[in-house]
Design an enzyme around this catalytic site. Sequence first.
Site, mmCIF file in Angstrom:
data_model
loop_
_atom_site.group_PDB
_atom_site.id
_atom_site.type_symbol
_atom_site.label_atom_id
_atom_site.label_comp_id
_atom_site.label_asym_id
_atom_site.label_seq_id
_atom_site.Cartn_x
_atom_site.Cartn_y
_atom_site.Cartn_z
ATOM 1 N N GLU A 125 0.543 -1.720 0.217
ATOM 2 C CA GLU A 125 -0.259 -0.059 0.124
ATOM 3 C C GLU A 125 0.977 1.599 -0.156
ATOM 4 O O GLU A 125 0.799 2.174 0.957
ATOM 5 C CB GLU A 125 -1.179 0.069 1.114
ATOM 6 C CG GLU A 125 -2.114 -1.025 1.090
ATOM 7 C CD GLU A 125 -2.771 -1.029 2.581
ATOM 8 O OE1 GLU A 125 -2.501 -0.079 3.344
ATOM 9 O OE2 GLU A 125 -3.707 -2.194 2.472
ATOM 10 N N GLU A 136 -5.602 -8.730 1.031
ATOM 11 C CA GLU A 136 -6.120 -8.311 1.916
ATOM 12 C C GLU A 136 -7.884 -7.951 1.669
ATOM 13 O O GLU A 136 -7.928 -7.421 0.656
ATOM 14 C CB GLU A 136 -5.590 -7.392 2.840
ATOM 15 C CG GLU A 136 -4.355 -6.993 3.420
ATOM 16 C CD GLU A 136 -3.699 -5.858 3.943
ATOM 17 O OE1 GLU A 136 -4.617 -5.135 4.800
ATOM 18 O OE2 GLU A 136 -2.516 -5.973 3.771
HETATM 19 O O1 IFM Z 1 -3.891 -3.111 8.793
HETATM 20 C C1 IFM Z 1 -3.887 -2.620 8.104
HETATM 21 C C2 IFM Z 1 -2.942 -3.137 6.918
HETATM 22 O O2 IFM Z 1 -1.191 -3.120 7.867
HETATM 23 C C3 IFM Z 1 -2.656 -2.655 5.274
HETATM 24 N N1 IFM Z 1 -4.006 -2.204 5.242
HETATM 25 C C4 IFM Z 1 -5.334 -2.046 5.838
HETATM 26 C C5 IFM Z 1 -5.608 -3.039 7.283
HETATM 27 C C6 IFM Z 1 -6.802 -2.222 7.625
HETATM 28 O O3 IFM Z 1 -7.110 -1.166 8.267
#
Ligand code: IFM
Length: 470
Positions: free
Chosen positions: A190, A374
């Site tokens: 990210e 994710e």
């Molecule tokens: O916890 C975070 C993760 O580290 C990165 N993506 C989003 C998740 C939830 O906010």
Amino acid sequence: MTQDTAAAAQFAAPPASQADPFTPPATSALWRRDFLLGAATAAYQIEGAVREDGRLPSIWDTFSATPGKVLAGDTGETACDHYHRWEADLDLLTQLHFEAYRFSIAWPRVMDEAGRPNAKGIAFYRRLLERLKEKGIRTFATLYHWDLPQHLEDRGGWLNRDTAYRFADYADLMSRELKGLVDSWMTLNEPWCSAYLGYGNGHHAPGLANGRYATQAMHHLLLGHGLAVTVLRANDPASAKGIVANVGRGTADSPSEADVRAARRFEVQHNAWILDPLLKGEYPRELFELWPGTEPLVLDGDMETIAAPLDFLGINYYFRTNVKSDGAHGFVEAPPEGVERTQMGWEVHPDGLRDLLTGFARTYDNLPPIYITENGMASDDSVRDGRVDDTQRIAFLKRHLAAVNEAMDAGVDIRGYFVWSLLDNFEWAFGYERRFGVVHVDYGTQVRTPKRSAELIARFLAQRRALDVA
Ligand code: IFM
């Protein structure tokens, strides 16, 4: 497509599939054994042991120790104590039948200030990977999930072009040390969050707030990514190389031309800002209409480095944002009422994931195979009579997996899905209050309790294995 027909198409979008992806018939792509189902974590969020075995401070140690930056003053000092409990945590993966594990390596654990290897830190990740291999679990290692060594931040962090080269050195060291143990490398997690939240609005470490900083930090992050991909390819040719982007679905509050343009600009700022340089070798022009005067300094050859071919693209998706025009070039949020939200206040909107995936496939001819690296939600979970009844998460996961299935049916090449997260953990500026795990963690005792969602996934994976759908 004219703007009017685009708006009409958006408002006529079919409803999210209510089909249960965990229920056969096995015609669903999710039932194929080659669609990987895994769980994800990140070093700073679970490891703890921040001063052990030569680990150096990271920007998140500094940021979380600064009063007012993290809810309740929480820090990653102990987190889930995974550094000491990693074996039991990997046993959880087996118990839950997960087929793949995405974790991150803490840069400050494995290199000293002079760039020399820290043998003890490296040994930790080697042991972890070896155990995963013994268990037959596919390994997805992220090199950078936000824990920049503080000594590099002291020299300008991602605002300093040199950090991109230091990142390539780190990728070089890791891929020489861990060669053969990592199935898929991810350079950055990210970069939008690192750049925008870290340098643009200051909600994350290192806590700087300047639009020009955000774009320059993004450029150096992406440059570091491109340099690292080249190094990883040379050192560990058999592994796959990718990057992980968080993407946001922006929808228009009304079919008016101004609102539709606002929604498009939202997606430029959240998605095209990362995907265009990676896949087209250029920054989107509209970004700098939104943020005039923030063009980063780009040197000759940088864009070619950044656009190095990828073996896969990781996509992280959580929610959609409904927006309207701000009356000028930008957008403002227009949160809809009466919609389902999670503990984070994020709207549950699985269609957004499907629409983004199919949209990316239309926009980018060279879109690499995708992993959903994710997806998940936070809820205020607690253990009652030894169980955690996370009903909302179960519905959330089913609906998002159904959306992934729909995108695959529409022809998008998606190879797997990782739930965020294996464990409840340190949720950055929200500390430990927000629980994203499919396994509950009691931070007082460090007892782990699989939630009902984990039991459901385990049952599905066991059934799928038994059917062995090719
Ligand atoms: O916890 C975070 C993760 O580290 C990165 N993506 C989003 C998740 C939830 O906010």
